[in-house]
Structure formats: structure tokens, C-alpha cells
Design an enzyme around this catalytic site. Sequence first.
Site, PDB file in Angstrom:
ATOM      1  N   ASN A 282      36.802 -12.778  -1.087  1.00  0.00           N
ATOM      2  CA  ASN A 282      38.010 -13.272  -0.429  1.00  0.00           C
ATOM      3  C   ASN A 282      39.238 -12.584  -1.020  1.00  0.00           C
ATOM      4  O   ASN A 282      39.144 -11.860  -2.004  1.00  0.00           O
ATOM      5  CB  ASN A 282      38.088 -14.798  -0.610  1.00  0.00           C
ATOM      6  CG  ASN A 282      36.782 -15.461  -0.178  1.00  0.00           C
ATOM      7  OD1 ASN A 282      36.263 -15.167   0.893  1.00  0.00           O
ATOM      8  ND2 ASN A 282      36.236 -16.320  -1.017  1.00  0.00           N
TER       9      ASN A 282
ATOM     10  N   GLU B 173      17.528 -30.963 -29.190  1.00  0.00           N
ATOM     11  CA  GLU B 173      18.292 -30.472 -28.038  1.00  0.00           C
ATOM     12  C   GLU B 173      17.853 -29.061 -27.655  1.00  0.00           C
ATOM     13  O   GLU B 173      17.734 -28.735 -26.471  1.00  0.00           O
ATOM     14  CB  GLU B 173      19.796 -30.489 -28.336  1.00  0.00           C
ATOM     15  CG  GLU B 173      20.627 -30.151 -27.101  1.00  0.00           C
ATOM     16  CD  GLU B 173      22.122 -30.028 -27.386  1.00  0.00           C
ATOM     17  OE1 GLU B 173      22.844 -29.588 -26.463  1.00  0.00           O
ATOM     18  OE2 GLU B 173      22.561 -30.346 -28.498  1.00  0.00           O
TER      19      GLU B 173
ATOM     20  N   SER C 261      37.458 -13.829  -5.097  1.00  0.00           N
ATOM     21  CA  SER C 261      36.347 -14.745  -5.372  1.00  0.00           C
ATOM     22  C   SER C 261      35.310 -14.703  -4.250  1.00  0.00           C
ATOM     23  O   SER C 261      35.583 -14.227  -3.146  1.00  0.00           O
ATOM     24  CB  SER C 261      36.860 -16.174  -5.522  1.00  0.00           C
ATOM     25  OG  SER C 261      37.284 -16.672  -4.251  1.00  0.00           O
TER      26      SER C 261
ATOM     27  N   ASP D 238      25.257 -23.738 -40.809  1.00  0.00           N
ATOM     28  CA  ASP D 238      26.187 -24.490 -39.946  1.00  0.00           C
ATOM     29  C   ASP D 238      25.510 -25.178 -38.758  1.00  0.00           C
ATOM     30  O   ASP D 238      26.188 -25.788 -37.924  1.00  0.00           O
ATOM     31  CB  ASP D 238      27.312 -23.569 -39.448  1.00  0.00           C
ATOM     32  CG  ASP D 238      26.791 -22.377 -38.630  1.00  0.00           C
ATOM     33  OD1 ASP D 238      25.573 -22.312 -38.393  1.00  0.00           O
ATOM     34  OD2 ASP D 238      27.610 -21.518 -38.246  1.00  0.00           O
TER      35      ASP D 238
ATOM     36  N   ASP E  83       0.840  -1.212   0.000  1.00  0.00           N
ATOM     37  CA  ASP E  83       0.000   0.000   0.000  1.00  0.00           C
ATOM     38  C   ASP E  83       0.870   1.255   0.000  1.00  0.00           C
ATOM     39  O   ASP E  83       0.631   2.192   0.771  1.00  0.00           O
ATOM     40  CB  ASP E  83      -0.945  -0.013   1.205  1.00  0.00           C
ATOM     41  CG  ASP E  83      -2.122   0.954   1.036  1.00  0.00           C
ATOM     42  OD1 ASP E  83      -2.420   1.330  -0.114  1.00  0.00           O
ATOM     43  OD2 ASP E  83      -2.732   1.335   2.057  1.00  0.00           O
TER      44      ASP E  83
ATOM     45  N   ASP F 235      41.534 -13.556  -2.864  1.00  0.00           N
ATOM     46  CA  ASP F 235      41.814 -13.831  -4.284  1.00  0.00           C
ATOM     47  C   ASP F 235      40.739 -13.243  -5.202  1.00  0.00           C
ATOM     48  O   ASP F 235      40.747 -13.466  -6.412  1.00  0.00           O
ATOM     49  CB  ASP F 235      41.954 -15.343  -4.531  1.00  0.00           C
ATOM     50  CG  ASP F 235      40.653 -16.102  -4.282  1.00  0.00           C
ATOM     51  OD1 ASP F 235      39.687 -15.482  -3.797  1.00  0.00           O
ATOM     52  OD2 ASP F 235      40.615 -17.309  -4.587  1.00  0.00           O
TER      53      ASP F 235
ATOM     54  N   LYS G 178      24.147 -23.912 -36.147  1.00  0.00           N
ATOM     55  CA  LYS G 178      24.299 -23.215 -34.871  1.00  0.00           C
ATOM     56  C   LYS G 178      23.161 -22.199 -34.693  1.00  0.00           C
ATOM     57  O   LYS G 178      22.430 -21.896 -35.630  1.00  0.00           O
ATOM     58  CB  LYS G 178      25.644 -22.479 -34.822  1.00  0.00           C
ATOM     59  CG  LYS G 178      26.860 -23.403 -34.875  1.00  0.00           C
ATOM     60  CD  LYS G 178      28.147 -22.589 -34.825  1.00  0.00           C
ATOM     61  CE  LYS G 178      29.376 -23.496 -34.842  1.00  0.00           C
ATOM     62  NZ  LYS G 178      30.638 -22.717 -34.772  1.00  0.00           N
TER      63      LYS G 178
ATOM     64  N   ASN H 268      28.769 -20.581 -29.009  1.00  0.00           N
ATOM     65  CA  ASN H 268      27.851 -21.132 -30.000  1.00  0.00           C
ATOM     66  C   ASN H 268      28.389 -22.451 -30.551  1.00  0.00           C
ATOM     67  O   ASN H 268      29.593 -22.613 -30.741  1.00  0.00           O
ATOM     68  CB  ASN H 268      27.632 -20.139 -31.145  1.00  0.00           C
ATOM     69  CG  ASN H 268      26.268 -20.292 -31.795  1.00  0.00           C
ATOM     70  OD1 ASN H 268      25.517 -21.216 -31.465  1.00  0.00           O
ATOM     71  ND2 ASN H 268      25.935 -19.386 -32.708  1.00  0.00           N
TER      72      ASN H 268
ATOM     73  N   LYS I 105      34.448 -21.661  -6.423  1.00  0.00           N
ATOM     74  CA  LYS I 105      34.613 -20.218  -6.282  1.00  0.00           C
ATOM     75  C   LYS I 105      33.978 -19.526  -7.484  1.00  0.00           C
ATOM     76  O   LYS I 105      33.908 -20.092  -8.569  1.00  0.00           O
ATOM     77  CB  LYS I 105      36.108 -19.862  -6.228  1.00  0.00           C
ATOM     78  CG  LYS I 105      36.817 -20.363  -4.979  1.00  0.00           C
ATOM     79  CD  LYS I 105      38.291 -19.986  -5.047  1.00  0.00           C
ATOM     80  CE  LYS I 105      39.020 -20.379  -3.764  1.00  0.00           C
ATOM     81  NZ  LYS I 105      40.455 -19.972  -3.814  1.00  0.00           N
TER      82      LYS I 105
END
Length: 426
Positions: free
Chosen positions: A292, A378, A296, A401, A102, A294, A403, A371, A333
Site C-alpha cells: 500500500n 517456559e 505496508s 542471568d 519426474d 504507506d 537468559k 532476550n 499491517k
Amino acid sequence: MIVVLEDWKKTKMTTAISIEDVRREVKILKALSGHKHLVKFYDACEDANNVYIVMELCEGGELLDRILARGGRYTEEDAKAILVQILSVVSFCHLQGVVHRDLKPENFLFTSGGENADMKLIDFGLSDFIRPDERLNDIVGSAYYVAPEVLHRSYSMEADIWSIGVITYILLCGSRPFWARTESGIFRSVLRSDPNFDDMPWPSVSPEAKDFVKRLLNKDYRKRMTSVQALAHPWLRDDSRPIPLDILIYRLLKSYLHASPFKRAALKALSKALTEDELVYLRAQFRLLEPNRDGSVSLENFKMALAQNATEAMGESRVPDILNAMGLLAYRKMYFEEFCAAAISTHQLEAVEGWEQIASAAFEHFEQEGNRVISIEELARELSVGPSAYSFLKDWIRISDGKLNLLGYKKILHGVTFRSSNTRLH
């Protein structure tokens, strides 16, 4: 200390629901605490006849009164000062798993009559606790501020963002974006009409401000900014003001971790085409996870960031449950580059003015790094659609091709819904 005593007579609460509403409001006010733009709750009690709520006294009047006193509209700079306060407290509520339901100028009070007095969000009578992936279905709120998905009876926190969009529109031009003489007419306008950005004063409003409003008033709730993203929008951005943690990144990370390798490759390509406007928000969110040494982050960082922001409300709405679905991060990580891929919403990017250029640039990266030849079968599995969709899917694969073409790439990013009743993919 001066307080206000809100007194609810039980005899006027004609249904068990309305008594429950007041009890839920008390529970939410108790559980939410510690934000400077949230009305302070002190105590609540009830006797045989009444429910009493003791709260901080705000003597400066409603935001609505100030809008009217200004003749209906604010300058952009003054509107920004109001919106930063609104977005700040709403982002706090949303992180805690509380949806207000509200939001309107009448529910923001000034602490004093001073021009620069702080605002406080009040009236949690329609509010509720909500889990990160939960949808609500009851139609509540005030007609002029109600979001389209509320009328469709399936909504979450994005409904609050729509309401903030309506408030922003009013602040900048002095009129409502959706108007009719009856409630049903207002609802029809919300569902079918687009806000007017052509009449005065909109031609003199900055492009950034107009973009800001449009990104809040998108009828597709998935394309709206969150309150945190709105604070990082170019129109409001202020490098000296910290950006709060956004629960959206947890939801997006969860989806990314459970996505197929092909979808993750598509998102990684998209992350390489992001503009500086998107990266400002993502850098701020990554910093809040306290990477961290590093550079990550792992599951522990996400846990700690939530814990540092926790109130009782967060537990009540079971926000930390989302960490259970992010368990894959316990064994790996994630660096900033991958975080960008994981924490972007394609739906939100589609609402950005330069989306087609971003998508084309991302597809070039995808061509180089992700790609590959993919069969119709699939691709159908990737998009979770059945054989009845094959006739559409063949248009998304290059004959030369085998793709994905650009359209197919965008569909992988966006996802599709296929309705056999009208054979429509979108």
C-alpha cells in the site's frame, strides 16, 4: 498449427490406476496453462479403446540428446540458460499446487533444432495436485533423479528441487551425482552418499555454481532452496528478469503469525543479520505483494497476489486455503522489516556457508531487543517438549542471568524434535 497426437491404448493400461493416471495427466494439463516453457495442451478425448491427447509438437529433441551431443557437459553460461527455463516453469507449477515428480532431461523438449530454441516441460503422467501443507507417500519417478524423502515416503514439492539439482550436476560435469548398477544400489547411494565435488571438472567450476548445486542437493528437504529462490541465487541472478511469486512465503507467514511473541522476537533479530543475497529475494517477494502507499501489506495483498497468478490448477490443489490460516493479517499491517522476519526459513539459512556468523550477529540483536529471563519450564513450552527434556534445556540458559545463550537462541529458531526412545534432541 502443427500438433502431436498422443495415443494411449486402453488394453495396454492393465490397471484402473494407469487409466486414472492418464485422466489425471489430462486434468493437470487442462488446468495448467499460460507458461511459455510448458507444453501446450489443446484437447483430449477417449473412445472405447483409446485415450487421445492433442499437444503442441516440439521438434527439437530432448535435453538429454543435447547433453550427449555436447560430450556430456555444458559451460556454466549455457547451463544457466537451460536452468532458468527449468526453474521458471517449475516455480509456476509449484505456485499452482502441482508437483511434477519426474523431472529429468528426457522430459524437457526443445521447440526446434535451433541452438537458442525454447524448452518445454512435458509428461505430467506422474504429476499430482498437492495442498500447501500436504505430504505425498507413493514412490514414483526415475531412480537417478529421485529425492531421499521420496524413498522415505513423505515428500512435497522439494522433491522436484532435488531432481533439478541432479540435472544441474549433470549439466556442469557430465556425470550423475548418484550411480550404481541396480535400482536398489542407486537408492542406497541417494540416501547415504554425498555428490563428488573434488574430481575434474569441479575444481574449475565457479564457487557460486557449486554452492547452487549443493543448495539443491541437500538431503534435508527443509534446507533446499525453492525454485524461485534458485532464480534469485547469485549464480543465476539477473536484475532484468522478474522473479515470480513463491508459495513458500505464504507457508512461512502462516507459521510466523501463529508463533509465540518470544519466537517472533527471535526471528526479528535474525532478519536484522541477513545478507544482501537473502534480501534480494525478500525484496522481490514483497514487491509482488504490491504494498500500500504507506509501504505496508495486509491479508488483502496476499489474496490479490495469489489471484493474479491463479489458474484452474490452483483451485484444484486448494492453494488459496492457506489464506484462511493467515486471518490475523486481516486486522493489522505488516511492513517490510517485519515481513523479512516472517518470510525467512531458519532451516534454509542453516545451509548457507556463513550461517554461524549470521546466527552470532542475530544473537547480538536479540540480546539488545528480545532476550529475557526464561525458566526451563517456559522454554520447554516454547519448544513443545515435555519434562523429560529439562536436562538438555538447562544447557541453553545462562546461569549468570537466566537468559538464553547462543545455543538456546539457535534452538528457538530451529525448533527441536525430542525422541524419548533414544533421548536425543536435535
